[in-house]
Design an enzyme around this catalytic site. Structure first.
Site, PDB file in Angstrom:
ATOM      1  N   HIS A 286       0.834  -1.208   0.000  1.00  0.00           N
ATOM      2  CA  HIS A 286       0.000   0.000   0.000  1.00  0.00           C
ATOM      3  C   HIS A 286       0.868   1.257   0.000  1.00  0.00           C
ATOM      4  CE1 HIS A 286      -3.162   2.832   1.338  1.00  0.00           C
ATOM      5  NE2 HIS A 286      -2.228   3.279   2.166  1.00  0.00           N
ATOM      6  N   GLU A 287       1.913   1.266   0.822  1.00  0.00           N
ATOM      7  CA  GLU A 287       2.786   2.440   0.889  1.00  0.00           C
ATOM      8  C   GLU A 287       3.595   2.595  -0.400  1.00  0.00           C
ATOM      9  OE1 GLU A 287       2.542   4.586   3.213  1.00  0.00           O
ATOM     10  OE2 GLU A 287       1.180   3.377   4.419  1.00  0.00           O
ATOM     11  N   HIS A 290       1.570   4.330  -3.092  1.00  0.00           N
ATOM     12  CA  HIS A 290       1.534   5.800  -3.003  1.00  0.00           C
ATOM     13  C   HIS A 290       2.670   6.419  -3.820  1.00  0.00           C
ATOM     14  CE1 HIS A 290      -1.749   6.676  -0.329  1.00  0.00           C
ATOM     15  NE2 HIS A 290      -1.297   5.890   0.628  1.00  0.00           N
ATOM     16  N   GLU A 350      -6.211   7.196  -0.670  1.00  0.00           N
ATOM     17  CA  GLU A 350      -5.986   6.012   0.156  1.00  0.00           C
ATOM     18  C   GLU A 350      -6.678   4.786  -0.445  1.00  0.00           C
ATOM     19  OE1 GLU A 350      -4.025   5.610   2.741  1.00  0.00           O
ATOM     20  OE2 GLU A 350      -3.381   7.694   2.620  1.00  0.00           O
TER      21      GLU A 350
END
Length: 462
Positions: A286-287, A290, A350
């Site tokens: 997930h990070e 980004h 997000e």
């Protein structure tokens, strides 16, 4: 342009029309041109200049190549050779000097708070000057404005069209999701801006960084390497070629973040939150998403775009209204824009990172079903009173329940992607069903008054 007269003993492999030619150069006199390309990697090692053609052994027809000519001197004899660079592997044409933006991105960041203050000062100054003017002079100014109203409208129209054109020029498509967005700051700009943030984080946690031989560091490194290896194409396309990991010993902080330059910060508390490599992998993916989506640059771009309108609004408010009324209007407008624009946009990013991160985890052959379990655990912690539950409308992140439901909807497609990557088959026992039984046990424990919040994140085997 700087000129160099340098003597190197160089061994080069030059590829022309797919045929390698070995040239031994003794003396070189050349005009150095700086160029940015993915085709060459030049390194000076022990006084030698090594040039390696990364696109070697690729037979590219002449019409698909650029030609870079350079005059070289071979023992006093002048000769000319050509280096052919495949178009598909070069990022842009070479240039004699590095490109510079009209307004450096760092200048935007530094000046932004001062611009708001300047708008307040200018608005109040305009109000004081207007009050001091005689009534006759005020009437004359108003009359002139009415006479030239068409010119003023024309100027306003030209400025509006220029602003619209500027916005359209900076519209691009988001990788992976194909969403259209306005962006001013490229990933290269963001890498430059985050250098200072990286220094501050390292300085404040200098004594808390775990060594590479620490078990937690090794676990994170193993999972990160697995994700990177499986998503080489996406990583290369992002332009972030160097990645580094720092594990900070903060058991009370369950968080992880990746800066736009590829620096990964993992706080040790996340290791207690994640009960398996699969859960840790979904968080790290997930990070990483980004960074691949350049969300930091997009967020900063929108902030600067909105700041342009906020400056006009602030100036007008402080020029027209009394100071106290202007202050209330300023605060009200700021909170309203935060509630209606900034927070929903943050929640959108997000959700987008959850979607892309789940695909990255699937390609790495992780059990993507564990992503749903992770957010179910986070939601249960709030439900049992172990953590305060924020109102989603006032949060920059979707609620844990919302994220869990959204991921559950994405899991079937992610499992198909995982299967297409020829990963090992998953167990028929769904970890979501395991945690559902574990959740019942924890709820009963709470009723009996013997609940430990740490048991929510512990490994379980029902």
């Amino acid at each position: 342009m700087a000129f160099y007269n340098t003597v190197y003993r160089v061994g080069r492999n030059l590829y022309s029309y797919g045929r390698p030619h070995k040239l031994r150069l003794k003396a070189v006199s050349f005009s150095r041109r700086e160029f940015d390309t993915k085709c060459f990697e030049d390194k000076i090692v022990s006084g030698r200049l090594r040039s390696s053609l990364l696109a070697h052994q690729q037979k590219v027809p002449p019409q698909m190549c650029w030609s870079l000519r350079s005059n070289m001197v071979f023992g006093g004899c002048k000769s000319t050779f050509q280096i052919y660079m495949p178009i598909c592997t070069c990022s842009r044409l070479f240039h004699t000097s590095l490109p510079r933006k009209a307004i450096p991105p760092l200048l935007w960041v530094v000046l932004r708070p001062f611009v708001n203050v300047a708008a307040i000062v200018f608005g109040r100054l305009f109000k004081k000057i207007w009050k001091r003017l005689p009534q006759e002079k005020r009437d004359k100014i108003v009359q002139r404005l009415k006479i030239h109203k068409h010119k003023i409208a024309g100027i306003f129209g030209v400025l509006s069209f220029s602003l619209l054109l500027y916005i359209m020029i900076h519209i691009e498509e988001v990788p992976h999701t194909k969403r259209r967005r306005f962006i001013l700051f490229s990933q290269q700009d963001m890498r430059y801006l985050c250098e200072e943030a990286e220094k501050q984080i390292l300085e404040s946690n200098q004594t808390k960084c775990l060594p590479p031989h620490h078990p937690q560091y090794r676990q994170i490194m193993r999972v990160m390497s697995r994700i990177m290896e499986a998503n080489k194409k996406e990583i290369v396309e992002s332009g972030v070629t160097s990645w580094s990991i720092y594990v900070i010993d903060e058991p009370e902080i369950s968080n992880a973040m990746v800066l736009p330059n590829g620096t990964v910060f993992v706080f040790s508390g996340i290791m207690d939150t994640c009960s398996s490599d699969d859960q840790l992998g979904t968080v790290l993916a997930h990070e990483i998403a980004h960074v691949l989506l350049n969300h930091q640059g997009e967020n900063l771009s929108k902030e600067h775009f909105f700041s342009l309108f906020s400056v006009l609004f602030i100036t007008a408010v402080w020029a027209v209204l009394p100071d106290f009324a202007a202050f209330l209007s300023h605060v009200f407008a700021s909170q309203t824009s935060n509630l209606l624009v900034r927070l929903p946009f943050s929640r959108l990013m997000e959700t987008e990172a959850d979607t892309v991160g789940l695909n990255l985890a699937a390609k790495a052959c992780l059990d993507v079903r564990e992503a749903s379990v992770f957010w179910a655990k986070m939601a249960l912690r709030e439900e049992l009173g172990c953590q305060e539950k924020p109102l989603e409308l006032l949060s920059s992140h979707p609620s844990h329940e919302t994220r869990q439901k959204a991921i559950d909807e994405l899991i079937p497609e992610a499992l198909k992607l995982r299967e297409s990557c020829k990963c090992q088959s998953l167990s028929s026992y769904d970890p979501r069903a395991y945690f559902s039984s574990h959740k019942k046990f924890l709820v009963e424990a709470q009723k009996k008054g013997c609940l430990s919040c740490n048991s929510i994140f512990s490994s379980y085997n029902v």
